[in-house]
Design a protein around this motif. Structure first.
Motif, PDB file in Angstrom:
ATOM      1  N   VAL A  50     126.274 -34.775  68.945  1.00  0.00           N
ATOM      2  CA  VAL A  50     126.103 -35.265  70.309  1.00  0.00           C
ATOM      3  C   VAL A  50     127.193 -36.281  70.651  1.00  0.00           C
ATOM      4  O   VAL A  50     127.685 -36.339  71.778  1.00  0.00           O
ATOM      5  N   TRP A  51     127.597 -37.066  69.641  1.00  0.00           N
ATOM      6  CA  TRP A  51     128.632 -38.067  69.891  1.00  0.00           C
ATOM      7  C   TRP A  51     129.971 -37.408  70.210  1.00  0.00           C
ATOM      8  O   TRP A  51     130.654 -37.775  71.155  1.00  0.00           O
ATOM      9  N   LEU A  52     130.337 -36.391  69.419  1.00  0.00           N
ATOM     10  CA  LEU A  52     131.650 -35.768  69.580  1.00  0.00           C
ATOM     11  C   LEU A  52     131.683 -34.782  70.731  1.00  0.00           C
ATOM     12  O   LEU A  52     132.757 -34.350  71.128  1.00  0.00           O
TER      13      LEU A  52
ATOM     14  N   GLY B  53     108.490 -38.002  63.279  1.00  0.00           N
ATOM     15  CA  GLY B  53     109.328 -39.060  63.843  1.00  0.00           C
ATOM     16  C   GLY B  53     110.767 -38.626  63.969  1.00  0.00           C
ATOM     17  O   GLY B  53     111.436 -38.927  64.966  1.00  0.00           O
ATOM     18  N   ILE B  54     111.258 -37.882  62.973  1.00  0.00           N
ATOM     19  CA  ILE B  54     112.639 -37.389  63.070  1.00  0.00           C
ATOM     20  C   ILE B  54     112.762 -36.397  64.216  1.00  0.00           C
ATOM     21  O   ILE B  54     113.776 -36.366  64.921  1.00  0.00           O
ATOM     22  N   ALA B  55     111.702 -35.596  64.456  1.00  0.00           N
ATOM     23  CA  ALA B  55     111.740 -34.674  65.602  1.00  0.00           C
ATOM     24  C   ALA B  55     111.845 -35.458  66.911  1.00  0.00           C
ATOM     25  O   ALA B  55     112.585 -35.062  67.827  1.00  0.00           O
ATOM     26  N   VAL B  56     111.119 -36.577  67.010  1.00  0.00           N
ATOM     27  CA  VAL B  56     111.216 -37.387  68.226  1.00  0.00           C
ATOM     28  C   VAL B  56     112.623 -37.970  68.371  1.00  0.00           C
ATOM     29  O   VAL B  56     113.172 -38.055  69.483  1.00  0.00           O
ATOM     30  N   LEU B  61     117.969 -37.844  71.109  1.00  0.00           N
ATOM     31  CA  LEU B  61     119.392 -37.530  71.076  1.00  0.00           C
ATOM     32  C   LEU B  61     119.697 -36.294  71.908  1.00  0.00           C
ATOM     33  O   LEU B  61     120.783 -35.733  71.781  1.00  0.00           O
ATOM     34  N   THR B  62     118.769 -35.829  72.717  1.00  0.00           N
ATOM     35  CA  THR B  62     118.877 -34.674  73.618  1.00  0.00           C
ATOM     36  C   THR B  62     119.080 -33.352  72.894  1.00  0.00           C
ATOM     37  O   THR B  62     119.584 -32.409  73.463  1.00  0.00           O
ATOM     38  N   GLN B 138     123.043 -31.733  75.559  1.00  0.00           N
ATOM     39  CA  GLN B 138     123.837 -31.175  74.466  1.00  0.00           C
ATOM     40  C   GLN B 138     123.090 -30.113  73.673  1.00  0.00           C
ATOM     41  O   GLN B 138     123.699 -29.278  73.049  1.00  0.00           O
ATOM     42  N   GLY B 139     121.780 -30.180  73.655  1.00  0.00           N
ATOM     43  CA  GLY B 139     121.067 -29.324  72.708  1.00  0.00           C
ATOM     44  C   GLY B 139     119.907 -28.585  73.306  1.00  0.00           C
ATOM     45  O   GLY B 139     118.919 -28.349  72.625  1.00  0.00           O
TER      46      GLY B 139
END
Lengths: 121, 197
Positions: A50-52, B53-56, B61-62, B138-139
Motif C-alpha cells: 500500500v505504501w509503494l 485483529g490482523i484482519a482488521v 490498510l485498505t 489499493q486492495g
C-alpha cells in the motif's frame, strides 16, 4: 498513516511468534507460533504494497500466496504431528530426540573412527 | 523529514492511526497470551483474536480482499484444524504445567533481543515514510482480482498444484496403514522386522 505503525507491529508479532516457537513444548502450539510469524510477514507485505502503490500489486498477490502456502503447511504439519502422536503417544517436541547426537555415543564412536583412520593410513 | 513532517504531525496522530494502534495493542496482547498461556485450548482461542485483529489491520490498510481471505482461511479453517489437532492428540483440558519447555528464558532472551534490534532498525529506516490512504483503494476485490489474473496467473495455477500435492500428502500421511492395503504392508514389513531385531 505513518509506515512505522504496521512495521513495528509486524516486528513485535514476529518476535512473539519466535518466542513461542522456541519456548513451547507441544508441537501444535509450535505450529500456532509459526502461524503468528507468517501473519507478521503478511502484514509487512500488505503495508509495503500500500505504501509503494505498486502497479502489479506484488505485495498483495504474495500475501495471498503466503496464506495458501500456510494453509498447506498447517495441513501437512498436523498430519505429521498426528503420525508422531500415533507412533509415540506424545506430541512433545522435546522428546523427539532420535536424530540428536548423544555425548556418550560420540565418545564411543570417536576412538573407533580414529582407529579406522589409522588403519586406512 | 522536512516536507513530510510538515504535513503529517508525528505527535498528532490521525484517526486511522489511533484505530490501528488500538487494534494493534489488542492483537499483540492476544498473541502474547497465545504463546504464554498454560491452557492449550485457550491458546487456540486467543489465536483467533490475534488473527482477527490482523484482519482488521488489513481493512485499515485498505486491503479488504486480503482481510476477508484472512478471516476465511485463518479464522475459519486453520484454527479449526489446530483445535482438531489438539483434540486428536488428547491435549489436556485445563492447566498443563509442562506447556513450556526448559529453555524458556533463553527463548525470551532471543525474542527480546531480536525485537529490540528490529524495532530500532525499522523505526530508524522508515522515520519519514507515510502511507497515503486517501487515494484510490489499493486492495478492493476488483483491483486484487485484476492484478492476480493479469500478472500473476502462472504462480496462481502453480499454487493450486501445490495445494493439491499438500492435500494428497496430508491424506497419505494421516491414513492408517490397514491390513487391507497389501502394498504398504509389503513395503513396511522389512522395516518392522529390522526394528524387532
Amino acid at each position: 498513516m505513518h509506515l512505522a505503525y504496521p512495521a513495528v507491529l509486524a516486528v513485535l508479532l514476529f518476535c512473539v511468534g519466535l518466542y513461542g516457537v522456541l519456548a513451547r513444548r507441544n508441537a501444535i502450539l509450535v505450529l500456532m507460533s509459526v502461524e503468528l510469524m507468517l501473519n507478521a510477514v503478511n502484514l509487512n507485505l500488505v503495508a509495503f504494497d500500500v505504501w509503494l502503490r505498486d502497479a502489479l500489486h506484488a505485495g498483495q498477490a504474495l500475501t495471498l500466496f503466503t496464506i495458501a502456502v500456510a494453509a498447506a503447511e498447517i495441513g501437512i504439519g498436523l498430519a505429521i504431528v498426528l503420525l508422531v502422536y500415533r507412533n509415540r503417544g506424545s506430541s512433545d517436541v522435546d522428546k523427539l530426540t532420535d536424530l540428536a547426537e548423544r555425548p556418550t555415543e560420540d565418545e564411543q564412536a570417536q576412538p573407533q573412527s580414529q582407529q579406522q583412520a589409522e588403519a586406512a593410513a | 523529514m522536512t516536507l513530510a513532517a510538515a504535513s503529517h504531525g508525528f505527535l498528532t496522530p490521525s484517526g486511522v492511526e489511533i484505530a490501528f494502534l488500538l487494534v494493534g495493542l489488542v492483537t499483540l496482547g492476544a498473541a502474547v497470551v497465545t504463546v504464554t498461556t498454560k491452557q492449550l485450548v485457550h491458546a487456540a482461542l486467543w489465536l483467533v483474536v490475534a488473527l482477527g485483529g490482523i484482519a482488521v489491520e488489513y481493512l485499515l490498510l485498505t486491503a479488504e480482499f486480503i482481510a476477508w481471505v484472512q478471516v476465511l482461511i485463518y479464522v475459519g479453517s486453520v484454527v479449526v484444524l489446530l483445535l482438531f489437532g489438539l483434540m486428536l492428540t488428547k491435549a489436556p483440558i485445563g492447566r498443563s504445567p509442562d506447556a513450556d519447555s526448559g529453555n524458556r528464558w533463553a527463548a525470551l532472551l532471543v525474542a527480546v533481543a531480536s525485537a529490540a534490534v528490529l524495532v530500532w532498525v525499522v523505526v530508524d529506516a522508515f522515520r519519514a515514510s507515510w502511507i497515503d490512504l486517501d487515494g484510490a483503494v489499493q486492495g478492493s476485490t476488483e483491483v486484487s482480482g485484476r492484478s492476480l489474473f493479469q500478472h500473476w496467473v502462472l504462480p496462481f495455477e502453480a499454487l493450486s498444484v501445490l495445494l493439491l500435492a499438500a492435500l494428497v500428502g496430508a491424506i497419505v500421511l494421516s491414513r492408517k496403514t490397514g491390513e487391507g492395503s497389501q502394498e504398504t504392508g509389503r513395503a513396511a514389513a522389512p522395516v518392522r522386522r529390522e526394528g524387532q531385531r
